[in-house]
Design a protein around this motif. Structure first.
Motif, PDB file in Angstrom:
ATOM      1  N   ARG A   1     -21.560   6.021  13.914  1.00 47.52           N
ATOM      2  CA  ARG A   1     -21.549   4.551  13.887  1.00 47.52           C
ATOM      3  C   ARG A   1     -22.081   3.983  15.202  1.00 47.52           C
ATOM      4  NH1 ARG A   1     -15.778   2.433  12.007  1.00 47.52           N
ATOM      5  NH2 ARG A   1     -16.935   0.448  11.928  1.00 47.52           N
ATOM      6  N   LEU A   2     -21.696   4.615  16.315  1.00 52.28           N
ATOM      7  CA  LEU A   2     -22.189   4.159  17.618  1.00 52.28           C
ATOM      8  C   LEU A   2     -23.701   4.332  17.728  1.00 52.28           C
ATOM      9  CD1 LEU A   2     -19.347   5.588  19.887  1.00 52.28           C
ATOM     10  CD2 LEU A   2     -19.793   3.165  19.417  1.00 52.28           C
ATOM     11  N   ASP A   3     -24.197   5.477  17.196  1.00 51.74           N
ATOM     12  CA  ASP A   3     -25.656   5.690  17.207  1.00 51.74           C
ATOM     13  C   ASP A   3     -26.356   4.653  16.336  1.00 51.74           C
ATOM     14  OD1 ASP A   3     -25.458   7.844  18.896  1.00 51.74           O
ATOM     15  OD2 ASP A   3     -25.447   9.346  17.301  1.00 51.74           O
ATOM     16  N   HIS A   4     -25.765   4.343  15.174  1.00 54.60           N
ATOM     17  CA  HIS A   4     -26.333   3.329  14.279  1.00 54.60           C
ATOM     18  C   HIS A   4     -26.365   1.964  14.978  1.00 54.60           C
ATOM     19  CE1 HIS A   4     -27.058   0.962  10.637  1.00 54.60           C
ATOM     20  NE2 HIS A   4     -26.051   0.194  11.003  1.00 54.60           N
ATOM     21  N   LEU A   5     -25.271   1.631  15.655  1.00 57.88           N
ATOM     22  CA  LEU A   5     -25.201   0.372  16.389  1.00 57.88           C
ATOM     23  C   LEU A   5     -26.268   0.325  17.488  1.00 57.88           C
ATOM     24  CD1 LEU A   5     -24.005  -2.281  17.437  1.00 57.88           C
ATOM     25  CD2 LEU A   5     -22.189  -0.948  18.547  1.00 57.88           C
ATOM     26  N   ALA A   6     -26.406   1.410  18.241  1.00 61.10           N
ATOM     27  CA  ALA A   6     -27.397   1.454  19.318  1.00 61.10           C
ATOM     28  C   ALA A   6     -28.807   1.308  18.770  1.00 61.10           C
ATOM     29  CB  ALA A   6     -27.251   2.755  20.102  1.00 61.10           C
ATOM     30  N   ASN A   7     -29.104   2.010  17.664  1.00 60.33           N
ATOM     31  CA  ASN A   7     -30.448   1.925  17.057  1.00 60.33           C
ATOM     32  C   ASN A   7     -30.741   0.505  16.576  1.00 60.33           C
ATOM     33  OD1 ASN A   7     -30.912   4.644  17.511  1.00 60.33           O
ATOM     34  ND2 ASN A   7     -30.200   5.271  15.474  1.00 60.33           N
ATOM     35  N   SER A   8     -29.739  -0.114  15.956  1.00 62.07           N
ATOM     36  CA  SER A   8     -29.930  -1.486  15.464  1.00 62.07           C
ATOM     37  C   SER A   8     -30.142  -2.452  16.628  1.00 62.07           C
ATOM     38  CB  SER A   8     -28.706  -1.926  14.648  1.00 62.07           C
ATOM     39  OG  SER A   8     -28.531  -1.098  13.525  1.00 62.07           O
ATOM     40  N   ALA A   9     -29.363  -2.292  17.687  1.00 63.99           N
ATOM     41  CA  ALA A   9     -29.490  -3.171  18.849  1.00 63.99           C
ATOM     42  C   ALA A   9     -30.855  -3.009  19.512  1.00 63.99           C
ATOM     43  CB  ALA A   9     -28.372  -2.872  19.845  1.00 63.99           C
ATOM     44  N   VAL A  10     -31.310  -1.762  19.651  1.00 60.54           N
ATOM     45  CA  VAL A  10     -32.633  -1.511  20.237  1.00 60.54           C
ATOM     46  C   VAL A  10     -33.712  -2.179  19.395  1.00 60.54           C
ATOM     47  CG1 VAL A  10     -34.376   0.285  20.654  1.00 60.54           C
ATOM     48  CG2 VAL A  10     -32.020   0.609  21.449  1.00 60.54           C
ATOM     49  N   HIS A  11     -33.621  -2.010  18.080  1.00 66.28           N
ATOM     50  CA  HIS A  11     -34.628  -2.581  17.183  1.00 66.28           C
ATOM     51  C   HIS A  11     -34.676  -4.113  17.316  1.00 66.28           C
ATOM     52  CE1 HIS A  11     -37.079  -3.240  13.638  1.00 66.28           C
ATOM     53  NE2 HIS A  11     -36.159  -4.100  13.186  1.00 66.28           N
ATOM     54  N   LEU A  12     -33.503  -4.767  17.301  1.00 63.27           N
ATOM     55  CA  LEU A  12     -33.454  -6.226  17.360  1.00 63.27           C
ATOM     56  C   LEU A  12     -33.946  -6.760  18.709  1.00 63.27           C
ATOM     57  CD1 LEU A  12     -29.995  -6.753  15.613  1.00 63.27           C
ATOM     58  CD2 LEU A  12     -32.231  -7.381  14.675  1.00 63.27           C
ATOM     59  N   LEU A  13     -33.455  -6.159  19.809  1.00 60.75           N
ATOM     60  CA  LEU A  13     -33.835  -6.645  21.136  1.00 60.75           C
ATOM     61  C   LEU A  13     -35.292  -6.328  21.460  1.00 60.75           C
ATOM     62  CD1 LEU A  13     -30.576  -5.639  23.047  1.00 60.75           C
ATOM     63  CD2 LEU A  13     -31.309  -7.958  22.454  1.00 60.75           C
ATOM     64  N   LYS A  14     -35.755  -5.168  21.028  1.00 64.20           N
ATOM     65  CA  LYS A  14     -37.158  -4.797  21.262  1.00 64.20           C
ATOM     66  C   LYS A  14     -38.092  -5.746  20.508  1.00 64.20           C
ATOM     67  CE  LYS A  14     -40.352  -0.884  20.686  1.00 64.20           C
ATOM     68  NZ  LYS A  14     -40.477   0.523  20.224  1.00 64.20           N
ATOM     69  N   SER A  15     -37.761  -6.034  19.247  1.00 71.04           N
ATOM     70  CA  SER A  15     -38.601  -6.937  18.435  1.00 71.04           C
ATOM     71  C   SER A  15     -38.667  -8.322  19.074  1.00 71.04           C
ATOM     72  CB  SER A  15     -38.041  -7.052  17.010  1.00 71.04           C
ATOM     73  OG  SER A  15     -38.060  -5.798  16.377  1.00 71.04           O
ATOM     74  N   GLU A  16     -37.495  -8.790  19.547  1.00 69.49           N
ATOM     75  CA  GLU A  16     -37.459 -10.122  20.159  1.00 69.49           C
ATOM     76  C   GLU A  16     -38.268 -10.152  21.455  1.00 69.49           C
ATOM     77  OE1 GLU A  16     -34.171 -13.546  21.399  1.00 69.49           O
ATOM     78  OE2 GLU A  16     -33.516 -11.665  20.460  1.00 69.49           O
ATOM     79  N   ALA A  17     -38.154  -9.065  22.237  1.00 69.59           N
ATOM     80  CA  ALA A  17     -38.895  -9.006  23.507  1.00 69.59           C
ATOM     81  C   ALA A  17     -40.400  -8.972  23.261  1.00 69.59           C
ATOM     82  CB  ALA A  17     -38.458  -7.770  24.297  1.00 69.59           C
ATOM     83  N   LEU A  18     -40.827  -8.167  22.301  1.00 64.56           N
ATOM     84  CA  LEU A  18     -42.261  -8.052  22.012  1.00 64.56           C
ATOM     85  C   LEU A  18     -42.804  -9.346  21.415  1.00 64.56           C
ATOM     86  CD1 LEU A  18     -42.432  -4.395  20.561  1.00 64.56           C
ATOM     87  CD2 LEU A  18     -43.057  -5.176  22.855  1.00 64.56           C
ATOM     88  N   ASP A  19     -41.971 -10.020  20.622  1.00 65.48           N
ATOM     89  CA  ASP A  19     -42.409 -11.292  20.024  1.00 65.48           C
ATOM     90  C   ASP A  19     -42.694 -12.347  21.095  1.00 65.48           C
ATOM     91  OD1 ASP A  19     -42.259 -10.261  17.517  1.00 65.48           O
ATOM     92  OD2 ASP A  19     -40.301 -11.135  17.025  1.00 65.48           O
ATOM     93  N   HIS A  20     -42.008 -12.211  22.245  1.00 64.17           N
ATOM     94  CA  HIS A  20     -42.202 -13.181  23.325  1.00 64.17           C
ATOM     95  C   HIS A  20     -43.118 -12.636  24.418  1.00 64.17           C
ATOM     96  CE1 HIS A  20     -38.649 -14.859  21.343  1.00 64.17           C
ATOM     97  NE2 HIS A  20     -38.992 -16.036  21.896  1.00 64.17           N
TER      98      HIS A  20
END
Length: 699
Positions: free
Chosen positions: A374-393
């Motif tokens: 679950r922690l790995d799933h949470l980390a992967n989801s957080a990386v995906h969301l924050l990375k997408s937001e950073a690249l979008d900007h």
């Protein structure tokens, strides 16, 4: 009448041997033809490969593969025919089916065989439904299953045969099920170098275990000498025959106590025409999980330590971790950690943020998974969301950013891995002192499988998903937590067998009822008849450790000897005398079974120096050899010998509860003769024999 019957039987046997020989010659020619065809096909491919298009190449490959398959089938059939030529059949049952004109004779053998000309079945495989008539019924009403339903009728006669090298040695009429002359003759013979099949002497209660098709988990408690391991292997052979379209030897595994035992039983399935199955042991499982986590004590090291000295605190730790309640407690504690100790917090990276509430929601999305997954799933989801937001900007995202997010997620849970979580289990006030490492980087054996269970329960692990049936031998030596690990790793049917009277660690042994608590859906069966030892040896062993359920088969021999010696040198001379008597006697195998490997090693050196050729088996041994063997009681489990010598049977050596278990195991390895030697006071567990017997035995 008997002479005429025997003449008819010899003619039937001669005709069967003739047809088998004829079929063997045909198969040999077929195999030669297949080999030539394969070679010609390969040469043609090599010669014309460049000129072939894709379809032609595929067709040729298919043709070669088909030829190879046919050739392999012919080779396997040839091996079965060669086996049948030695002893085509061992039994016959005459059955008058209701509505038929008369009785029909069914001959029972290791494999089936049909007349190549008429296709009439001349020999029925011992696993075929009709063969249950031979094993399960006496003369009179009987029935067996057919493809169209149950066939009812009467058994009008049964015969048993001993055929060697295609020649009839003797035959018996048998109104009852097997248990008379042939069984006595088979039990009286010398032990072989390896375990053999028992198809000619399978008893009714054994047959019920072998042919059980319905149990998802079958737990078999069998007294010493009841044939439980052999029965389990015959059960494997039966299941492979019964479900040949959906089950293969690749789908079956046996969990055995050690490699020597694995080698000892290696002949049984090939004798029955089946391929050998894979082996595993708990040491292998432990190595797979803990190799990069921690050093650990092995089971053999634990037993060796206990035989040297019992530490009351260590024994208490073993007892505590060997109960079903411990499994429940640990499991509930592990399961509760995610809710009790996960603290969601804001994640920030590259000036982008996920709120604590969003983090909690992402963690809840994977509630069905183990906590570290679950922690790995949470980390992967957080990386995906924050990375997408950073690249979008228009920002950048690096591996360092990913690692930073993962560290932030892991900081929300107080344990870095399963080992840290397992150690924390013992921080509770009522459990303090129950975890004691053997140094800075090594854990006790009692903690090995609780730790592995914690690892399996907190993160996804690779399981043995290809295994569809697991055989577990020596069930009494494994704790509930070990069975809980097996249940997680092997989601398949199981046959679990052992004897609670033969535990090598009384502080962590499991009974049938204990194991049943882990597998509440299991069918439980008990085998109480003991076939290995003479009545005299069985009675002697029963005086050491009483099993009220054990029923010895009536077979007599020499009473066990307790030989009192003057000193160590005299004891060694007495053992040398016993070895000489054995070498000039009728028996083939001799086991010298010591309490520990260290004792066996010392005595092995002394006997070797005296010119005795013998094999020393320790925990590193991988093969079983015949002749004279010297080993420890622990390693000897599951083995049997014509004669057994138990050295150092004094009260210093055999005085505690675990010593009593070892002495019982050592004595129950003997089939025909048992000798115990000692100097100094005899073991308290042998005082029942009395001093007069000791003096007489000492000659």
């Amino acid at each position: 009448m008997q002479i005429r019957d025997e003449e008819q039987e010899r003619r039937y046997l001669a005709e069967t041997v003739r047809l088998l020989t004829q079929e063997l010659e045909r198969l040999a020619a077929s195999i030669d033809d297949s080999a030539r065809t394969i070679q010609e096909q390969k040469e043609h491919m090599w010669e014309h490969w460049r000129d072939m298009d894709g379809a032609e190449k595929a067709n040729f490959r298919t043709a070669v593969n088909m030829s190879v398959t046919l050739g392999e089938h012919a080779v396997a059939t040839r091996e079965r025919i060669e086996r049948l030529l030695q002893s085509p059949y061992f039994g016959r049952v005459d059955f008058h089916r209701n509505g038929d004109g008369g009785a029909r004779a069914y001959y029972i053998g290791v494999h089936d065989f049909s007349d190549p000309g008429t296709q009439d079945i001349l020999i029925h495989d011992w696993r075929a439904p009709v063969s249950s008539l031979y094993y399960d019924f006496e003369t009179g009403e009987a029935h067996f299953q057919t493809p169209t339903g149950t066939a009812h009728g009467d058994i009008t006669g049964k015969r048993q045969y001993k055929i060697r090298d295609g020649c009839l040695e003797y035959m018996f009429e048998s109104a009852l099920n097997i248990g008379d002359d042939i069984l006595q003759r088979e039990l009286s013979r010398s032990a072989d170098d390896k375990m053999k099949n028992i198809v000619a002497t399978i008893q009714r209660e054994q047959n019920a275990v072998i042919r059980n098709e319905t149990a998802r988990v079958l737990i078999l408690q069998g007294v010493a000498g009841s044939g439980k391991t052999s029965i389990a292997l015959h059960r494997v052979a039966f299941l492979l025959y019964r479900f040949k379209d959906t089950l293969s030897s690749d789908n079956i595994m046996i969990l055995s106590p050690n490699k020597v035992f694995g080698d000892y039983i290696a002949n049984v399935l090939p004798e029955l025409g089946e391929e050998q199955i894979a082996e595993i042991d708990f040491d292998t499982i432990a190595g797979r999980f803990l190799a990069k986590v921690t050093e650990y004590e092995t089971f053999s090291e634990q037993v060796t330590g206990l035989l040297d000295r019992v530490d009351p605190a260590a024994a208490e730790r073993m007892r505590h971790k060997s109960t079903p309640e411990f499994v429940t407690s640990l499991d509930e504690w592990i399961t509760s950690r995610a809710d009790a100790e996960f603290t969601p917090a804001q994640i920030e990276q590259k000036n982008k943020r996920l709120s604590a509430e969003r983090v909690a929601g992402l963690f809840d999305e994977s509630r069905a998974f183990p906590v570290f997954t679950r922690l790995d799933h949470l980390a992967n989801s957080a990386v995906h969301l924050l990375k997408s937001e950073a690249l979008d900007h228009g920002g950048r995202w690096t591996a360092a950013d990913t690692n930073s997010v993962r560290r932030q997620v892991r900081a929300m849970f107080p344990y870095k891995d399963a080992f840290a979580l397992y150690k924390a289990y013992y921080n509770e006030p009522d459990r303090r002192g129950l975890f004691k490492p053997l140094g800075r980087k090594k854990i006790e054996y009692a903690d090995v499988f609780p730790l592995i269970y914690t690892m399996i329960s907190t993160a996804r692990q690779e399981s043995y998903s290809h295994i569809r049936h697991l055989v577990v031998d020596e069930m009494q030596d494994y704790t509930p937590i070990q069975y809980a690990v097996l249940r997680r790793l092997f989601s398949c049917k199981m046959t679990i067998l052992g004897d609670s009277s033969q535990s090598v660690n009384p502080f962590s042994s499991s009974s049938l009822s204990t194991i049943h608590s882990i597998f509440p859906e299991a069918d439980c069966l008990e085998l109480c008849k003991s076939y290995r030892s003479t009545t005299e040896i069985t009675d002697f062993a029963q005086r050491i450790s009483r099993n009220h359920k054990l029923v010895p088969i009536e077979r007599h021999g020499r009473p066990p000897q307790i030989i009192a010696c003057a000193d160590q040198r005299d004891e060694e001379q007495q053992i040398l005398t016993l070895i000489k008597e054995h070498q000039h006697g009728e028996h083939r195998s001799l086991g010298i079974v010591c309490k520990t490997v260290a004792h066996a090693k010392t005595l092995h050196r002394a006997l070797s120096d005296a010119g005795v050729e013998l094999t020393f088996l320790d925990y590193d041994s991988t093969a079983f050899t015949g002749g004279i063997v010297i080993t420890s009681a622990h390693i000897s489990k599951g083995l049997e010998f014509d004669s057994v010598i138990v050295p150092h049977a004094d009260d210093t050596n055999y005085s505690g509860e675990i010593d009593k278990c070892m002495l019982y195991i050592a004595c129950t390895r003997a089939m025909h003769e048992l000798h115990l030697t000692h100097f100094g006071p005899v073991s308290r567990f042998l005082e029942f024999a009395g001093e007069p017997q000791s003096r007489i035995a000492a000659r």
